[in-house]
Design a protein around this motif. Structure first.
Motif, mmCIF file in Angstrom:
data_model
loop_
_atom_site.group_PDB
_atom_site.id
_atom_site.type_symbol
_atom_site.label_atom_id
_atom_site.label_comp_id
_atom_site.label_asym_id
_atom_site.label_seq_id
_atom_site.Cartn_x
_atom_site.Cartn_y
_atom_site.Cartn_z
ATOM 1 N N VAL A 63 34.213 26.231 44.444
ATOM 2 C CA VAL A 63 35.487 26.190 43.732
ATOM 3 C C VAL A 63 36.357 27.298 44.314
ATOM 4 C CG1 VAL A 63 34.488 25.314 41.579
ATOM 5 C CG2 VAL A 63 34.663 27.774 41.949
ATOM 6 N N ARG A 64 37.579 27.389 43.854
ATOM 7 C CA ARG A 64 38.421 28.532 44.217
ATOM 8 C C ARG A 64 39.413 28.781 43.090
ATOM 9 N NH1 ARG A 64 39.176 31.614 48.623
ATOM 10 N NH2 ARG A 64 41.158 32.710 48.827
ATOM 11 N N ARG A 65 39.165 29.865 42.350
ATOM 12 C CA ARG A 65 40.038 30.266 41.257
ATOM 13 C C ARG A 65 40.242 31.772 41.328
ATOM 14 N NH1 ARG A 65 39.903 25.587 41.261
ATOM 15 N NH2 ARG A 65 39.848 24.088 39.537
ATOM 16 N N PRO A 66 41.459 32.250 41.159
ATOM 17 C CA PRO A 66 41.702 33.697 41.273
ATOM 18 C C PRO A 66 41.275 34.450 40.017
ATOM 19 C CG PRO A 66 43.742 32.547 40.770
ATOM 20 C CD PRO A 66 42.701 31.483 40.965
ATOM 21 N N LEU A 67 40.764 35.654 40.222
ATOM 22 C CA LEU A 67 40.507 36.594 39.142
ATOM 23 C C LEU A 67 41.628 37.621 39.107
ATOM 24 C CD1 LEU A 67 36.716 37.551 39.394
ATOM 25 C CD2 LEU A 67 37.820 36.318 37.524
ATOM 26 N N ALA A 68 41.946 38.102 37.914
ATOM 27 C CA ALA A 68 42.910 39.198 37.825
ATOM 28 C C ALA A 68 42.331 40.451 38.463
ATOM 29 C CB ALA A 68 43.282 39.456 36.371
ATOM 30 N N ALA A 69 41.028 40.685 38.237
ATOM 31 C CA ALA A 69 40.402 41.872 38.821
ATOM 32 C C ALA A 69 38.889 41.756 38.726
ATOM 33 C CB ALA A 69 40.868 43.142 38.123
ATOM 34 N N LEU A 70 38.219 42.368 39.697
ATOM 35 C CA LEU A 70 36.780 42.590 39.652
ATOM 36 C C LEU A 70 36.566 44.096 39.642
ATOM 37 C CD1 LEU A 70 33.764 41.839 39.912
ATOM 38 C CD2 LEU A 70 34.098 41.801 42.400
ATOM 39 N N GLU A 71 35.845 44.586 38.641
ATOM 40 C CA GLU A 71 35.553 46.011 38.542
ATOM 41 C C GLU A 71 34.079 46.234 38.846
ATOM 42 O OE1 GLU A 71 36.799 47.189 34.664
ATOM 43 O OE2 GLU A 71 38.909 46.667 35.019
ATOM 44 N N LEU A 72 33.821 47.053 39.852
ATOM 45 C CA LEU A 72 32.467 47.417 40.260
ATOM 46 C C LEU A 72 32.324 48.915 40.055
ATOM 47 C CD1 LEU A 72 32.313 45.357 43.567
ATOM 48 C CD2 LEU A 72 31.178 44.781 41.422
ATOM 49 N N GLY A 73 31.714 49.302 38.943
ATOM 50 C CA GLY A 73 31.682 50.716 38.613
ATOM 51 C C GLY A 73 33.099 51.222 38.420
ATOM 52 N N SER A 74 33.472 52.268 39.159
ATOM 53 C CA SER A 74 34.818 52.834 39.045
ATOM 54 C C SER A 74 35.818 52.161 39.981
ATOM 55 C CB SER A 74 34.769 54.334 39.354
ATOM 56 O OG SER A 74 34.269 54.556 40.668
ATOM 57 N N ALA A 75 35.351 51.261 40.846
ATOM 58 C CA ALA A 75 36.241 50.589 41.796
ATOM 59 C C ALA A 75 36.842 49.342 41.159
ATOM 60 C CB ALA A 75 35.482 50.219 43.062
ATOM 61 N N ARG A 76 38.143 49.148 41.352
ATOM 62 C CA ARG A 76 38.837 47.977 40.815
ATOM 63 C C ARG A 76 39.450 47.200 41.973
ATOM 64 N NH1 ARG A 76 43.627 45.896 38.543
ATOM 65 N NH2 ARG A 76 43.291 44.892 36.511
ATOM 66 N N ILE A 77 39.087 45.910 42.089
ATOM 67 C CA ILE A 77 39.557 45.061 43.179
ATOM 68 C C ILE A 77 40.412 43.954 42.573
ATOM 69 C CG2 ILE A 77 38.867 43.673 45.158
ATOM 70 C CD1 ILE A 77 36.056 45.047 44.794
ATOM 71 N N PRO A 78 41.726 43.979 42.775
ATOM 72 C CA PRO A 78 42.590 42.963 42.168
ATOM 73 C C PRO A 78 42.625 41.673 42.982
ATOM 74 C CG PRO A 78 43.917 44.556 43.363
ATOM 75 C CD PRO A 78 42.488 45.026 43.482
ATOM 76 N N ASP A 79 42.963 40.578 42.298
ATOM 77 C CA ASP A 79 43.256 39.292 42.949
ATOM 78 C C ASP A 79 42.134 38.820 43.868
ATOM 79 O OD1 ASP A 79 45.806 39.250 41.733
ATOM 80 O OD2 ASP A 79 46.574 40.567 43.306
ATOM 81 N N LEU A 80 40.906 38.917 43.409
ATOM 82 C CA LEU A 80 39.761 38.452 44.195
ATOM 83 C C LEU A 80 39.361 37.069 43.693
ATOM 84 C CD1 LEU A 80 37.903 39.605 46.457
ATOM 85 C CD2 LEU A 80 36.269 40.146 44.650
ATOM 86 N N PRO A 81 39.251 36.072 44.568
ATOM 87 C CA PRO A 81 38.954 34.719 44.088
ATOM 88 C C PRO A 81 37.468 34.498 43.829
ATOM 89 C CG PRO A 81 39.259 34.687 46.457
ATOM 90 C CD PRO A 81 39.546 36.100 46.014
ATOM 91 N N ILE A 82 37.172 33.695 42.812
ATOM 92 C CA ILE A 82 35.829 33.147 42.637
ATOM 93 C C ILE A 82 35.709 31.947 43.569
ATOM 94 C CG2 ILE A 82 34.297 31.924 41.045
ATOM 95 C CD1 ILE A 82 35.401 33.610 38.799
ATOM 96 N N GLY A 83 34.640 31.921 44.366
ATOM 97 C CA GLY A 83 34.490 30.856 45.350
ATOM 98 C C GLY A 83 33.382 29.870 45.057
#
Length: 403
Positions: A63-83
């Motif tokens: 699939v391909r749907r965008p996430l607002a953000a993925l947070e890994l510990g203290s790191a925040r990654i915006p606009d990362l798609p679920i694939g």
């Protein structure tokens, strides 16, 4: 950032946030063998991305749907798609899905199994000219890539780190390898292995064994062993490789006596959803090899740095019944026995499969959790269901003094 390692899988704390304002927290499997960020169906539904039908899909749907953000510990990654979306049954409790670190290719992944730590490290190019710093890794020679990578990540690379240049296949790491048996002065033909932190064991495909690892029939082999993979439990043969060398350096990185599963290529579908891995991929380099090292993966310059673990992986002392456990080939097995212990007197031997402890199955337990079930009040009894060569028996053991 801290990690947990369970069943050979590296688990990192994570929170997924959708544009609808929903969020889900848990852990993601850090999986260099995955080409995308893939989540469980229940996570997809909790994020309210849209309606999803998994009918007829055995393990993963692209699939391909965008996430607002993925947070890994203290790191925040915006606009990362679920694939991709996984069947819930393929993930453990609290596991949200798989995270492909190649999605963040502007930073190196540092993975320290021994100290249970990981980090995403930005490069430092102050020592390089602007031309060298901006050139694509694909446009540089192997030596230039290694030199630039060491300069960029000098702050995290120790003096013992060895460079293993790699190439990418659909954002996944391929390295050159070779199996040998020094006692017989034998070397196999070159292999191409996919570096897979999501695989608990190393795996070689049976269609390449006869040609490239021709000595394998002379080595001990276990038949029809249950091996846990990201696609569920698979049945395959298992052997021990006398020596496995990784990379084309002089000398290469080598380890002796590496456990490896042997299976048909079709039993491990490609996570890209396009059938099996191509014939140029001969197997998987999994946790049984990787956990011996501190890894630094530089996706920009396509260099894998391997440094011997800074301290040995923790060893377990004998339990009250006189045995230690380990998870091997996807099963809980007896790793060692104390002489004249309750387990030894009951006829338990190293290599026996422990299927149940006091009626509790062990499929979803770590080694540490399983060993805790063996502990209890001195002189109390604990019942084990033990398997050997297809036969099962119940063993009642009397606990000794506390450790």
């Amino acid at each position: 950032m801290s990690i947990r390692v369970e069943r050979g899988h590296v688990l990192v704390p994570a929170t997924l946030r959708s544009f609808s304002g929903r969020s889900v927290s848990g852990t993601l499997v850090l999986d260099t063998g995955a080409p995308v960020l893939a989540v469980a169906v229940r996570v997809w539904n909790q994020l309210q991305l849209d309606t999803l039908v998994m009918d007829g899909v055995s393990f993963m749907k692209r699939v391909r749907r965008p996430l607002a953000a993925l947070e890994l510990g203290s790191a925040r990654i915006p606009d990362l798609p679920i694939g991709g979306v996984f069947a819930d049954s393929l993930l453990g409790p609290g596991e949200l899905g798989l995270f492909a670190p190649s999605l963040i290719d502007d930073r190196a992944l540092v993975l320290d199994y021994a100290n249970r730590l990981w980090a995403m490290v930005p490069p430092h190019f102050a020592v390089l000219t602007s031309d060298a710093a901006s050139a694509s890794g694909a446009n540089l020679g192997r030596g230039a890539r290694v030199r630039r990578s060491r300069a960029a990540y000098a702050a995290v690379l120790g003096p013992a780190a060895v460079a293993v240049p790699f190439r990418l296949y659909q954002s996944r790491i391929l390295v050159e390898a070779r199996v040998s048996e020094p006692d017989h002065d034998w070397r196999g033909l070159p292999l191409t292995l996919l570096v897979d932190t999501g695989a608990s064991d190393c795996v070689l495909f049976s269609d390449v064994m006869a040609e490239r690892v021709s000595r394998a029939p002379a080595w001990p082999r276990l038949r029809d062993v249950a091996v846990r993979t990201m696609l569920g439990t698979k049945r395959m043969d298992a052997t021990v490789l006398p020596l496995l060398a990784i990379g084309e350096g002089s000398p290469p990185v080598t380890l002796e006596r590496i456990e490896a599963g042997i299976t048909d290529r079709g039993s491990l579908p490609d996570l890209e959803g396009e059938g099996t891995l191509p014939e140029r991929v001969h197997g998987l380099l999994g946790s049984t090899f990787l956990q011996r090292f501190r890894l630094t993966i530089d996706y920009r310059d396509q260099v894998l740095w391997l440094e011997p673990a800074s301290r040995p992986l923790p060893r377990l002392v004998a339990t009250q019944v006189g045995l230690r456990l380990e998870r091997r080939w996807g099963e809980m097995r007896v790793a060692s026995l104390k002489a004249s212990s309750p387990a030894a007197r009951a006829g338990v031997v190293v290599g026996d499969v422990v299927l149940m402890i006091d009626g509790r199955t062990l499929d979803d337990l770590s080694v540490e959790a399983a060993e805790r079930l063996l502990e209890g009040a001195p002189a109390s009894d604990v019942d084990l269901v033990v398997g050997r060569e297809g036969m099962r028996r119940v063993v009642r053991l009397r606990r000794g003094a506390t450790r």
